[in-house]
Design a protein around this motif. Structure first.
Motif, PDB file in Angstrom:
ATOM      1  N   LYS A  87       0.802  -1.217   0.000  1.00 43.18           N
ATOM      2  CA  LYS A  87       0.000   0.000   0.000  1.00 43.18           C
ATOM      3  C   LYS A  87       0.842   1.278   0.000  1.00 43.18           C
ATOM      4  N   HIS A  88       2.086   1.189   0.414  1.00 43.40           N
ATOM      5  CA  HIS A  88       2.872   2.414   0.609  1.00 43.40           C
ATOM      6  C   HIS A  88       4.165   2.471  -0.200  1.00 43.40           C
ATOM      7  N   TRP A  89       4.537   1.406  -0.914  1.00 41.30           N
ATOM      8  CA  TRP A  89       5.855   1.434  -1.550  1.00 41.30           C
ATOM      9  C   TRP A  89       5.941   2.471  -2.670  1.00 41.30           C
ATOM     10  N   ARG A  90       4.848   2.674  -3.387  1.00 34.81           N
ATOM     11  CA  ARG A  90       4.864   3.695  -4.445  1.00 34.81           C
ATOM     12  C   ARG A  90       4.985   5.094  -3.846  1.00 34.81           C
ATOM     13  N   ALA A  91       4.292   5.288  -2.742  1.00 30.63           N
ATOM     14  CA  ALA A  91       4.374   6.588  -2.073  1.00 30.63           C
ATOM     15  C   ALA A  91       5.786   6.863  -1.569  1.00 30.63           C
ATOM     16  N   MET A  92       6.456   5.826  -1.074  1.00 31.94           N
ATOM     17  CA  MET A  92       7.816   6.005  -0.586  1.00 31.94           C
ATOM     18  C   MET A  92       8.750   6.407  -1.717  1.00 31.94           C
ATOM     19  N   LEU A  93       8.598   5.761  -2.874  1.00 28.50           N
ATOM     20  CA  LEU A  93       9.459   6.086  -4.015  1.00 28.50           C
ATOM     21  C   LEU A  93       9.209   7.505  -4.505  1.00 28.50           C
ATOM     22  N   ARG A  94       8.021   8.037  -4.225  1.00 25.44           N
ATOM     23  CA  ARG A  94       7.740   9.432  -4.591  1.00 25.44           C
ATOM     24  C   ARG A  94       8.273  10.408  -3.548  1.00 25.44           C
ATOM     25  N   GLY A  95       8.837   9.877  -2.460  1.00 20.95           N
ATOM     26  CA  GLY A  95       9.403  10.731  -1.429  1.00 20.95           C
ATOM     27  C   GLY A  95       8.471  11.030  -0.289  1.00 20.95           C
ATOM     28  N   GLU A  96       7.310  10.396  -0.252  1.00 24.12           N
ATOM     29  CA  GLU A  96       6.347  10.633   0.817  1.00 24.12           C
ATOM     30  C   GLU A  96       6.714   9.822   2.063  1.00 24.12           C
ATOM     31  N   GLU A  97       6.258  10.292   3.207  1.00 24.35           N
ATOM     32  CA  GLU A  97       6.565   9.624   4.473  1.00 24.35           C
ATOM     33  C   GLU A  97       5.721   8.362   4.622  1.00 24.35           C
ATOM     34  N   VAL A  98       6.346   7.324   5.173  1.00 24.05           N
ATOM     35  CA  VAL A  98       5.683   6.035   5.357  1.00 24.05           C
ATOM     36  C   VAL A  98       5.430   5.823   6.844  1.00 24.05           C
ATOM     37  N   PRO A  99       4.214   5.438   7.233  1.00 25.41           N
ATOM     38  CA  PRO A  99       3.943   5.161   8.663  1.00 25.41           C
ATOM     39  C   PRO A  99       4.844   4.040   9.181  1.00 25.41           C
ATOM     40  N   VAL A 100       5.259   4.141  10.408  1.00 23.13           N
ATOM     41  CA  VAL A 100       6.149   3.134  10.990  1.00 23.13           C
ATOM     42  C   VAL A 100       5.494   1.762  10.976  1.00 23.13           C
ATOM     43  N   ALA A 101       4.191   1.714  11.216  1.00 28.88           N
ATOM     44  CA  ALA A 101       3.489   0.429  11.273  1.00 28.88           C
ATOM     45  C   ALA A 101       3.418  -0.263   9.919  1.00 28.88           C
ATOM     46  N   ALA A 102       3.719   0.462   8.831  1.00 27.35           N
ATOM     47  CA  ALA A 102       3.606  -0.133   7.492  1.00 27.35           C
ATOM     48  C   ALA A 102       4.809  -0.983   7.128  1.00 27.35           C
ATOM     49  N   TRP A 103       5.940  -0.740   7.785  1.00 28.00           N
ATOM     50  CA  TRP A 103       7.158  -1.468   7.419  1.00 28.00           C
ATOM     51  C   TRP A 103       7.039  -2.946   7.805  1.00 28.00           C
ATOM     52  N   CYS A 104       7.523  -3.806   6.907  1.00 30.34           N
ATOM     53  CA  CYS A 104       7.421  -5.251   7.132  1.00 30.34           C
ATOM     54  C   CYS A 104       8.497  -5.965   6.319  1.00 30.34           C
ATOM     55  N   PRO A 105       8.801  -7.241   6.634  1.00 33.22           N
ATOM     56  CA  PRO A 105       9.775  -8.006   5.840  1.00 33.22           C
ATOM     57  C   PRO A 105       9.261  -8.200   4.417  1.00 33.22           C
TER      58      PRO A 105
END
Length: 409
Positions: A305-323
């Protein structure tokens, strides 16, 4: 010896013997391969094999045990029981293999009724099956049944020979189990001879050390999590799967590297992995990053849900990170975005590591690569084409008086 050449039947070798008041006769055809005997020695061996099978059937009848009661499903059950304790994905794969095999032959089929001809039929069937892909998504708790067709999508591509061989090797394992199992009443083998299962020919791809130019080009366009996994493989020689599941607890700061216990390694023994001072700098950076993301794995990603947003430079919620389970697709994408003309595999990054260690000290190469067989390590130690070309140019230019003879007058 009760074999002879039947001239009235085209000179085919024939057997004829009696056992328990019953006459057994026919052509000497190997039941494991369906090939006819070509000489007396082969005919005698086949006749001996058939005589043992007849003696087993006769013994079962006398003792009140019905022959042919050991089914393919019984062997499959024992096969899956032996997989308990291994990797869950490994168990799930073998359940798929067993489900297809039982569906083709029938679970209630006596294993003695399976012939070499039917094995060959399954071999052709398995080789022409369409490749299926999993659409059930990530399932950390393994609740979805991988044998349920609703979680799979059939593609238009045919299975690769390597994938087909996985099914064929499973079938061979079932025959081996039946051959090694003895009837509890008669103590005779449930299968008197193990049927041969021929594997498909596969192209053998030897490791090729990845050139630095290609590695740098891929790293420049790869997502951060893919680049981190590749960097771990380059510095520590980790396999792709190892780079993705390595955790903070594996860092051994006292020895200056990574430590894997025997329960976690491919070899089944404790292993230490070293990457030098550069490697420890990388581990410390990834460890701090994992702590910030509240994760134990060194390589993590922000999820679907958030990897595209991260590549655009947007902040990712801590709870979203996973292996992350796989970087196959993102690594393959770097071929096009990085304009790679002759791409190498991810595993070739590990080959680069092994080759670099061999340049410094050949005696340490096998331990660094964590190979049980030195012959396997030898396959990895190869110079890149550019290095070979530079060495040849240097060697040819070392004696200019000899090089002048090659110049056309």
């Amino acid at each position: 010896m009760t074999v002879f050449k039947n001239q009235k039947r085209g000179g085919r070798w024939t057997y004829d013997f009696q056992l328990g008041g019953q006459r057994y006769q026919g052509y000497c055809v190997d039941p494991t391969t369906d090939t006819q005997a070509k000489n007396r020695r082969e005919a005698a061996e086949i006749e001996s094999m058939l005589r043992r099978a007849a003696r087993q059937t006769y013994s079962l009848t006398r003792k009140g045990a019905r022959p042919g009661t050991y089914t393919l499903a019984m062997a499959a059950t024992l096969h899956l029981q032996r997989k308990v304790g291994t990797d869950p994905d490994h168990i799930a794969n073998h359940k798929l293999y067993v489900a297809e095999i039982l569906g083709f032959f029938g679970p209630a089929t006596a294993i003695t009724e399976i012939t070499a001809a039917s094995v060959e039929e399954y071999r052709q069937y398995a080789a022409t099956r369409k490749l299926r892909v999993w659409i059930g998504g990530p399932d950390p708790k393994k609740r979805r049944d991988r044998t349920d067709d609703k979680w799979w999508r059939t593609t238009k591509r045919v299975r690769s020979p390597r994938t087909t061989n996985s099914y064929l090797m499973c079938l061979a394992a079932l025959f081996a189990i039946a051959y090694g199992t003895r009837n509890p009443i008669t103590r005779e083998r449930e299968l008197h001879f193990s049927l041969e299962v021929k594997l498909l020919k596969t192209a053998r791809r030897e490791p090729r050390p990845m050139p630095d130019g290609e590695f740098d080009a891929r790293q420049a366009v790869a997502p951060p999590w893919t680049a981190e996994a590749a960097e771990l493989s380059r510095v520590f020689g980790l396999r792709r799967g190892e780079a993705l599941w390595v955790e903070r607890r594996h860092i051994d700061r006292e020895e200056g590297g990574l430590f894997f216990s025997g329960e976690e390694t491919k070899s089944g023994r404790d292993e230490r992995v070293f990457g030098g001072e550069v490697g420890m700098v990388l581990l410390e950076r990834l460890s701090r990053q994992a702590v910030e993301r509240r994760q134990k794995h060194l390589v993590t990603w922000p999820g679907p849900k958030h990897w595209r947003a991260m590549l655009r430079g947007e902040e990712v919620p801590v709870a979203a990170w996973c292996p992350i389970k796989s970087v196959r697709r993102s690594w393959r994408t770097t071929i096009k975005t990085g304009e790679i003309e002759q791409p190498h595999r991810f595993h070739d990054v590990r080959a680069r590591y092994v080759t670099e260690v061999a340049k410094v000290q050949a005696a340490a190469t096998q331990d660094a690569a964590r190979h049980a067989d030195p012959a396997t390590t030898a396959l990895y130690v190869k110079l890149a084409a550019g290095e070979v070309r530079a060495a040849v140019n240097k060697a040819m230019g070392h004696r200019p008086e000899r090089s002048k003879r090659c110049v056309a007058k």
